[in-house]
Design a protein around this motif. Structure first.
Motif, mmCIF file in Angstrom:
data_model
loop_
_atom_site.group_PDB
_atom_site.id
_atom_site.type_symbol
_atom_site.label_atom_id
_atom_site.label_comp_id
_atom_site.label_asym_id
_atom_site.label_seq_id
_atom_site.Cartn_x
_atom_site.Cartn_y
_atom_site.Cartn_z
ATOM 1 N N PHE A 171 -15.165 32.802 -32.443
ATOM 2 C CA PHE A 171 -16.457 32.959 -31.776
ATOM 3 C C PHE A 171 -17.537 32.156 -32.492
ATOM 4 O O PHE A 171 -18.394 31.540 -31.854
ATOM 5 C CB PHE A 171 -16.861 34.435 -31.692
ATOM 6 C CG PHE A 171 -16.206 35.157 -30.558
ATOM 7 C CD1 PHE A 171 -16.648 34.981 -29.260
ATOM 8 C CD2 PHE A 171 -15.131 36.014 -30.782
ATOM 9 C CE1 PHE A 171 -16.042 35.643 -28.199
ATOM 10 C CE2 PHE A 171 -14.523 36.672 -29.741
ATOM 11 C CZ PHE A 171 -14.967 36.494 -28.446
ATOM 12 N N TRP A 172 -17.493 32.156 -33.831
ATOM 13 C CA TRP A 172 -18.487 31.413 -34.624
ATOM 14 C C TRP A 172 -18.410 29.929 -34.272
ATOM 15 O O TRP A 172 -19.435 29.275 -34.082
ATOM 16 C CB TRP A 172 -18.215 31.634 -36.109
ATOM 17 C CG TRP A 172 -19.380 31.398 -36.990
ATOM 18 C CD1 TRP A 172 -19.725 30.226 -37.605
ATOM 19 C CD2 TRP A 172 -20.387 32.339 -37.365
ATOM 20 N NE1 TRP A 172 -20.865 30.391 -38.350
ATOM 21 C CE2 TRP A 172 -21.289 31.691 -38.211
ATOM 22 C CE3 TRP A 172 -20.593 33.678 -37.070
ATOM 23 C CZ2 TRP A 172 -22.387 32.326 -38.773
ATOM 24 C CZ3 TRP A 172 -21.679 34.314 -37.636
ATOM 25 C CH2 TRP A 172 -22.564 33.630 -38.465
ATOM 26 N N PHE A 206 -21.355 25.239 -28.715
ATOM 27 C CA PHE A 206 -22.364 25.403 -27.671
ATOM 28 C C PHE A 206 -23.721 24.910 -28.164
ATOM 29 O O PHE A 206 -24.438 24.199 -27.448
ATOM 30 C CB PHE A 206 -22.457 26.877 -27.244
ATOM 31 C CG PHE A 206 -23.550 27.133 -26.257
ATOM 32 C CD1 PHE A 206 -23.383 26.824 -24.919
ATOM 33 C CD2 PHE A 206 -24.759 27.669 -26.677
ATOM 34 C CE1 PHE A 206 -24.405 27.049 -24.005
ATOM 35 C CE2 PHE A 206 -25.785 27.897 -25.776
ATOM 36 C CZ PHE A 206 -25.611 27.590 -24.433
ATOM 37 N N ILE A 244 -19.761 29.277 -30.656
ATOM 38 C CA ILE A 244 -21.228 29.299 -30.619
ATOM 39 C C ILE A 244 -21.787 28.018 -31.221
ATOM 40 O O ILE A 244 -22.742 27.432 -30.696
ATOM 41 C CB ILE A 244 -21.770 30.550 -31.334
ATOM 42 C CG1 ILE A 244 -21.407 31.803 -30.530
ATOM 43 C CG2 ILE A 244 -23.275 30.463 -31.554
ATOM 44 C CD1 ILE A 244 -21.592 33.112 -31.280
ATOM 45 N N HIS A 258 -25.766 23.584 -36.679
ATOM 46 C CA HIS A 258 -24.539 23.897 -35.944
ATOM 47 C C HIS A 258 -23.321 23.156 -36.500
ATOM 48 O O HIS A 258 -22.215 23.704 -36.488
ATOM 49 C CB HIS A 258 -24.725 23.622 -34.457
ATOM 50 C CG HIS A 258 -25.788 24.475 -33.841
ATOM 51 N ND1 HIS A 258 -25.771 25.854 -33.890
ATOM 52 C CD2 HIS A 258 -26.924 24.145 -33.177
ATOM 53 C CE1 HIS A 258 -26.835 26.331 -33.274
ATOM 54 N NE2 HIS A 258 -27.553 25.311 -32.839
#
Length: 89
Positions: A65-66, A72, A69, A37
């Motif tokens: 968005f990448w 997260f 994510i 990540h």
């Protein structure tokens, strides 16, 4: 490569990060979520820099968005790591 500026080179490094993270996920039996990540987040950040200079709105939204994510995933991995440490204590 002729005609490329600093922002394009930054974007290529970001692309390499995202491709590298995907390859890592594919080739490693049990990938470390922090490596996965973090590398994706770095790639998204570098590509965002490039896309701010050379605006491409659909790609900029994709990188947002990448990054979300990836953040997260990092939070989830951090919580799981803390939970394991608490259980071991």
């Amino acid at each position: 490569m002729e005609g490329l500026d600093w922002a394009s080179y930054i974007g290529f490094i970001g692309t390499a990060c995202i491709i590298g993270a995907y390859a890592y996920l594919t080739y490693v039996e049990q990938p470390n979520p922090f490596i996965l990540h973090s590398t994706n987040l770095m790639g998204a950040a570098l590509l965002t820099v490039s896309l701010i200079v050379h605006t491409n709105w659909p790609s900029l939204v994709l990188e947002g968005f990448w990054a979300a994510i990836a953040i997260f995933g990092l939070r989830k991995a951090l919580r799981a790591s803390r939970r394991r440490k608490t259980e071991q204590a």
